[in-house]
Write an enzyme that holds these catalytic residues in place. Structure first.
Site, short mmCIF file in Angstrom:
data_model
loop_
_atom_site.label_atom_id
_atom_site.label_comp_id
_atom_site.label_asym_id
_atom_site.label_seq_id
_atom_site.Cartn_x
_atom_site.Cartn_y
_atom_site.Cartn_z
N GLY A 87 0.83 -1.20 0.00
CA GLY A 87 0.00 0.00 0.00
C GLY A 87 0.85 1.23 0.00
O GLY A 87 2.09 1.16 0.06
N ARG A 90 4.26 5.80 1.52
CA ARG A 90 4.82 7.16 1.52
C ARG A 90 4.12 7.97 0.44
O ARG A 90 4.71 8.86 -0.16
CB ARG A 90 6.31 7.13 1.26
CG ARG A 90 6.64 6.38 0.00
CD ARG A 90 8.01 6.62 -0.46
NE ARG A 90 8.33 5.59 -1.45
CZ ARG A 90 9.43 5.54 -2.14
NH1 ARG A 90 10.33 6.46 -1.96
NH2 ARG A 90 9.66 4.59 -3.01
N LYS A 109 4.16 11.52 -3.71
CA LYS A 109 5.07 10.46 -3.27
C LYS A 109 6.13 11.12 -2.40
O LYS A 109 6.79 12.05 -2.86
CB LYS A 109 5.69 9.79 -4.50
CG LYS A 109 6.65 8.66 -4.19
CD LYS A 109 6.96 7.88 -5.46
CE LYS A 109 8.16 6.99 -5.28
NZ LYS A 109 8.53 6.31 -6.53
N ARG A 172 2.88 13.27 -8.64
CA ARG A 172 2.91 12.33 -9.77
C ARG A 172 1.56 12.36 -10.48
O ARG A 172 0.52 12.43 -9.85
CB ARG A 172 3.23 10.93 -9.25
CG ARG A 172 3.34 9.90 -10.34
CD ARG A 172 4.17 8.70 -9.90
NE ARG A 172 3.52 7.91 -8.87
CZ ARG A 172 4.09 6.83 -8.29
NH1 ARG A 172 5.30 6.47 -8.65
NH2 ARG A 172 3.47 6.16 -7.38
N ARG A 179 -3.22 -1.02 -10.00
CA ARG A 179 -2.16 -1.95 -10.42
C ARG A 179 -2.65 -3.37 -10.25
O ARG A 179 -3.69 -3.62 -9.64
CB ARG A 179 -0.90 -1.73 -9.57
CG ARG A 179 -1.24 -1.03 -8.36
CD ARG A 179 -0.24 -0.69 -7.32
NE ARG A 179 -0.29 0.74 -7.00
CZ ARG A 179 0.78 1.47 -6.80
NH1 ARG A 179 1.96 0.93 -6.85
NH2 ARG A 179 0.67 2.75 -6.55
N ASP A 246 2.98 -5.13 -7.82
CA ASP A 246 2.43 -3.84 -7.36
C ASP A 246 3.01 -2.68 -8.17
O ASP A 246 2.56 -1.54 -8.03
CB ASP A 246 2.71 -3.62 -5.87
CG ASP A 246 4.17 -3.82 -5.51
OD1 ASP A 246 4.66 -4.95 -5.65
OD2 ASP A 246 4.82 -2.85 -5.10
N ASN A 247 4.00 -2.96 -9.03
CA ASN A 247 4.54 -1.92 -9.91
C ASN A 247 4.13 -2.18 -11.36
O ASN A 247 4.77 -1.68 -12.28
CB ASN A 247 6.06 -1.86 -9.79
CG ASN A 247 6.49 -1.33 -8.42
OD1 ASN A 247 5.77 -0.56 -7.79
ND2 ASN A 247 7.66 -1.73 -7.97
N ASP A 256 7.05 3.70 -11.20
CA ASP A 256 8.03 3.40 -10.16
C ASP A 256 9.46 3.39 -10.71
O ASP A 256 9.97 2.37 -11.16
CB ASP A 256 7.72 2.08 -9.45
CG ASP A 256 8.24 2.15 -8.02
OD1 ASP A 256 9.31 2.74 -7.82
OD2 ASP A 256 7.56 1.65 -7.10
P1 AMP Z 1 8.33 0.68 -4.10
O1 AMP Z 1 9.67 0.08 -4.03
O2 AMP Z 1 8.36 2.16 -4.26
O3 AMP Z 1 7.42 0.00 -5.06
O4 AMP Z 1 7.69 0.48 -2.66
C1 AMP Z 1 7.32 -0.76 -2.13
C2 AMP Z 1 6.53 -0.54 -0.89
O5 AMP Z 1 7.33 0.07 0.13
C3 AMP Z 1 5.34 0.35 -1.06
O6 AMP Z 1 4.31 -0.12 -0.22
C4 AMP Z 1 5.86 1.69 -0.61
O7 AMP Z 1 4.85 2.59 -0.22
C5 AMP Z 1 6.74 1.28 0.57
N1 AMP Z 1 7.78 2.29 0.83
C6 AMP Z 1 8.85 2.54 0.08
N2 AMP Z 1 9.60 3.53 0.61
C7 AMP Z 1 8.98 3.92 1.75
C8 AMP Z 1 9.24 4.90 2.75
N3 AMP Z 1 10.31 5.71 2.71
N4 AMP Z 1 8.35 5.01 3.76
C9 AMP Z 1 7.28 4.21 3.82
N5 AMP Z 1 6.98 3.27 2.92
C10 AMP Z 1 7.81 3.11 1.89
MG MG Z 2 5.93 0.85 -6.12
#
Ligand code: AMP
Ligand code: MG
Length: 466
Positions: A87, A90, A109, A172, A179, A246-247, A256
């Site tokens: 989910g 951030r 984001k 964004r 997704r 999820d991406n 992403d």
């Molecule tokens: P991503 O690698 O951007 O696809 O993120 C994978 C998951 O990790 C998603 O649920 C993001 O919201 C969460 N996430 C990534 N970076 C952070 C962060 N700095 N703080 C909180 N959640 C994060």
């Molecule tokens: Mg992502």
């Protein structure tokens, strides 16, 4: 200008798949980068976006502008492992904006922790946020479906990574943030009615020509869109780096830009992400991974396809089973256009010889395509030249589609980000201008037209920046 008011279509239609939430407060926020061309396309006044009211709007804290911001929930397979509870950890969906070109999501984001943050801070650092802006602009200019960045905001609040770093968030813009993982969450919740509604919502929003067509129409449409997107990635030498479910968007847009990179030397095995230790998401494996992700998508739809599980599987399999062949056809067309060998008797042979040449010689991907004619002159004369050159000899350069001369080369991106992190913007400005005109060398500075030094590429590693 009149203050924009966002809709809350997703929030209102799918309360089970999101949580009402707000962005953190950033009292010292300011605009670091504004994507003026995009603002204008969206019908937003760039001048206004730079005012205090505009910055409030971009940071998610203006009053009267949003109907109901939400953090979206989703599940997902990360590197093959299912995680039911991901989910927006951030991120925040501010809502949907009606634009002259249709409905788009405005989404933050790096806007602070949410109930999905799982112990992480919810914020963003400047360099990865700028990176997403730069690379998504490049992808857009290359004609590849992608989310985009409307603004990079300096949050005025440092974040701690390996050390303190300037904090930033991005605004964004996407056709939507729905997704494969969104459907996986509906499946985890056992919410078949929600999934059915989501199918219809996605068809109407992304594939209106197939509106009302049900789960199989959606599966087929998403597959087709994603196959085209991934073929384009391979065409320009893009490595996404984290093709988790999820991406993988329902719209087919690239999303992403954490650990992504571009090929310098053409290598099927190229993989730069620090967390991709097995090379799962390496350059040449991306079509296969897309196939795997589409199968996971298909699984979530089974209960909607047919009450009889065997019949449902057979129907889904009918579509998914055609995937590999469909990809080959899309990719062959794309390579043939890049090479200028479309519509010939030996098109397939020429494409396969060209790919063999690229794999064998590991030449610079971008330069190979953008200077075919020049190289060919040299190779015609050589007795021991790779057979590709003989096949290519009678190709029709005018029939070729334009090949980019500029991509955001990894070492140049890093150089620009390092400088920007220190508030030096010359490299950044030059690189952004160049990647926005990838087919026109006159926007590029000289180093950008050269391959990266080999020692640089060999040690290059990307990080998620989280
Ligand atoms: P991503 O690698 O951007 O696809 O993120 C994978 C998951 O990790 C998603 O649920 C993001 O919201 C969460 N996430 C990534 N970076 C952070 C962060 N700095 N703080 C909180 N959640 C994060
Ligand atoms: Mg992502």
């Amino acid at each position: 200008m009149t203050t924009p008011v966002l809709r809350a279509e997703f929030a209102e239609a799918f309360p089970d798949l999101c949580l009402e939430w707000r962005a953190a407060d950033f009292p010292d926020a300011s605009v670091l980068q504004l994507n003026e061309p995009l603002a204008s396309e969206l019908g937003l006044d760039p001048q206004w976006l730079r005012t205090d009211a505009g910055v409030d709007f971009l940071c998610g804290r203006a009053s009267g502008c949003y109907t109901q911001p939400v953090a979206q929930g989703y599940s997902g397979h990360q590197f093959g492992q299912f995680n039911p509870q991901l989910g927006d950890g951030r991120a925040l969906l501010l809502g949907e904006l009606a634009t002259p070109h249709g409905l788009v999501d405005l989404h933050l984001k790096g806007s602070g922790p949410t109930p999905f943050s799982r112990g992480a801070d919810g914020f963003g650092a400047r360099a990865p946020m700028l990176r997403e802006y730069l690379v998504s602009e490049a992808m857009h200019a290359l004609g590849i479906p992608t989310t985009r960045v409307l603004a990079v905001i300096d949050t005025g609040r440092a974040v701690l990574r390996s050390g303190p770093e300037p904090g930033a968030l991005i605004v964004r813009v996407a056709s939507s943030h729905i997704r494969v993982g969104t459907f996986q969450l509906a499946a985890v919740l056992g919410a078949t009615d929600v999934a059915a509604e989501l199918v219809e919502y996605c068809l109407e929003r992304h594939y209106p020509e197939r509106s009302g067509g049900g789960p199989l129409a959606l599966l087929e449409s998403v597959m087709e869109a994603q196959l085209n997107t991934v073929a384009e990635w391979l065409g320009v030498g893009f490595i996404h780096g984290v093709m988790n479910t999820d991406n993988t968007t329902i719209s087919g847009e690239t999303i992403d830009y954490g650990p992504c990179a571009f090929l310098d030397a053409h290598r099927q095995q190229a993989c730069f992400s620090s967390i991709d230790t097995t090379g799962r998401y390496r350059y040449g494996h991306q079509p296969a991974i897309l196939g795997w992700n589409m199968a996971r998508f298909g699984e979530t739809l089974l209960p909607l396809i047919d009450a009889d599980p065997q019949a449902a599987i057979a129907d889904a399999q009918h579509i998914l089973g055609a995937q590999a062949e469909r990809y080959d056809s899309i990719a062959t067309t794309m390579w043939a256009q890049k090479l200028g060998v479309s519509g010939r008797e030996n098109t397939e042979e020429a494409v396969s010889l060209a790919l063999d040449y690229l794999h064998t010689h590991e030449v610079d991907h971008t330069i190979f395509f953008s200077s075919l004619e020049k190289q060919a002159q040299r190779y015609y004369a050589a007795d021991n030249a790779h057979p590709f050159w003989r096949t290519w000899r009678d190709s029709d350069p005018d029939a070729a589609r334009a090949n980019p001369v500029v991509i955001p080369r990894n070492h140049e991106v890093e150089r620009a980000l390092t400088a920007a992190n220190n508030d030096q913007w010359d490299y950044w400005d030059a690189l952004l201008a160049a990647v926005r005109h990838p087919f026109d060398a006159s926007y590029a500075y000289p180093e950008l037209l050269l391959p990266a030094p080999a020692e640089w590429t060999e040690n290059f590693t990307t990080y998620c920046g989280t």
